[in-house]
Motif scaffolding. Sequence first.
Motif, PDB file in Angstrom:
ATOM      1  N   CYS A 120       0.841  -1.201   0.000  1.00  0.00           N
ATOM      2  CA  CYS A 120       0.000   0.000   0.000  1.00  0.00           C
ATOM      3  C   CYS A 120       0.871   1.244   0.000  1.00  0.00           C
ATOM      4  O   CYS A 120       1.801   1.371   0.812  1.00  0.00           O
ATOM      5  CB  CYS A 120      -0.927  -0.001   1.212  1.00  0.00           C
ATOM      6  SG  CYS A 120      -1.927   1.506   1.349  1.00  0.00           S
ATOM      7  N   PHE A 132      -5.556  -5.669  -4.619  1.00  0.00           N
ATOM      8  CA  PHE A 132      -5.268  -4.282  -4.275  1.00  0.00           C
ATOM      9  C   PHE A 132      -6.124  -3.367  -5.134  1.00  0.00           C
ATOM     10  O   PHE A 132      -6.751  -3.779  -6.112  1.00  0.00           O
ATOM     11  CB  PHE A 132      -3.784  -3.974  -4.466  1.00  0.00           C
ATOM     12  CG  PHE A 132      -3.293  -4.162  -5.878  1.00  0.00           C
ATOM     13  CD1 PHE A 132      -3.271  -3.098  -6.776  1.00  0.00           C
ATOM     14  CD2 PHE A 132      -2.879  -5.408  -6.320  1.00  0.00           C
ATOM     15  CE1 PHE A 132      -2.835  -3.270  -8.075  1.00  0.00           C
ATOM     16  CE2 PHE A 132      -2.428  -5.585  -7.627  1.00  0.00           C
ATOM     17  CZ  PHE A 132      -2.406  -4.522  -8.499  1.00  0.00           C
ATOM     18  N   LEU A 140      -3.103   0.725  -3.589  1.00  0.00           N
ATOM     19  CA  LEU A 140      -3.597   1.043  -2.249  1.00  0.00           C
ATOM     20  C   LEU A 140      -4.358  -0.142  -1.671  1.00  0.00           C
ATOM     21  O   LEU A 140      -4.936  -0.946  -2.406  1.00  0.00           O
ATOM     22  CB  LEU A 140      -4.515   2.267  -2.290  1.00  0.00           C
ATOM     23  CG  LEU A 140      -3.924   3.602  -2.752  1.00  0.00           C
ATOM     24  CD1 LEU A 140      -5.020   4.652  -2.835  1.00  0.00           C
ATOM     25  CD2 LEU A 140      -2.822   4.064  -1.808  1.00  0.00           C
ATOM     26  N   CYS A 141      -4.378  -0.223  -0.344  1.00  0.00           N
ATOM     27  CA  CYS A 141      -5.221  -1.212   0.315  1.00  0.00           C
ATOM     28  C   CYS A 141      -6.668  -0.724   0.246  1.00  0.00           C
ATOM     29  O   CYS A 141      -6.940   0.409  -0.164  1.00  0.00           O
ATOM     30  CB  CYS A 141      -4.781  -1.410   1.769  1.00  0.00           C
ATOM     31  SG  CYS A 141      -4.995   0.056   2.816  1.00  0.00           S
ATOM     32  N   TYR A 145      -7.761   3.264  -0.267  1.00  0.00           N
ATOM     33  CA  TYR A 145      -8.383   3.583  -1.552  1.00  0.00           C
ATOM     34  C   TYR A 145      -9.683   4.349  -1.321  1.00  0.00           C
ATOM     35  O   TYR A 145      -9.932   5.385  -1.949  1.00  0.00           O
ATOM     36  CB  TYR A 145      -8.661   2.308  -2.339  1.00  0.00           C
ATOM     37  CG  TYR A 145      -9.582   2.545  -3.504  1.00  0.00           C
ATOM     38  CD1 TYR A 145      -9.121   3.113  -4.694  1.00  0.00           C
ATOM     39  CD2 TYR A 145     -10.947   2.237  -3.415  1.00  0.00           C
ATOM     40  CE1 TYR A 145      -9.977   3.361  -5.757  1.00  0.00           C
ATOM     41  CE2 TYR A 145     -11.806   2.474  -4.475  1.00  0.00           C
ATOM     42  CZ  TYR A 145     -11.321   3.038  -5.642  1.00  0.00           C
ATOM     43  OH  TYR A 145     -12.176   3.286  -6.687  1.00  0.00           O
TER      44      TYR A 145
END
Length: 233
Positions: A120, A132, A140-141, A145
């Motif tokens: 991330c 992801f 991003l995780c 996000y």
Amino acid sequence: AKNPSVSSLTRGERREKEKEKEKEKRQALEHKLLTRTKSSTESMSGSARVKKPKMCLKCQKKIEDGRWVATESGGVLCERCWKHMYLPKCRRCNVPIENAAVSSADGQLKGKYHRECFNCHVCHKPFPDKSFYVFDGKPLCKYHYHEANESLCAATLCGQPIEGPCAVSHTGDRYHPEHMLCEYPGDPPCRAKLAEYWEVDGRMLCERHAHASEVGSDDERGEEEWVQNSKRT
């Protein structure tokens, strides 16, 4: 009778003398070759000592480890400069990627990453299930996000990502539909789920508490103005 023996002895001596001469010639030749080889070796070793080391065209440093790459212009690059110029760089650590890299086939994820650098972009935590999200070209995780996408539930007791149905308030805040509740500040609070609501003093209220907030007002005109200015969503 003595003449033949004298003649024979003289021929033997001649042969010995000829052998000695040949031996001397051979020794002289070997000596010359040895001297020439030694002189050549000294000359070569001397030239090696004064030979200029290779210089990297990029960093202008001496290449002392013997690891270099020739260029089309005739110069050389040290290994470090060659890697920085021609190998893709990791978008996270900016170090050249020499082995396997992580990238996106659909182009949504910009750049390439070392496997150990792929996590991330905000919290740097790895993706445990290998899934992801991509926002602005960065991995991003799930949580970060939705934070970047402004799709976290605005409810104080939730604050988690919204995936699926979403309720939007008059201020633009987003909620899980089951978390959009009446904000009547009484004791106890209402907490009724709102399929629709009235806005009163910036609060989202259910119909009952929207009208209850005006009970006791002696100014009927003020009540009428409140009803007209209330916003029903």
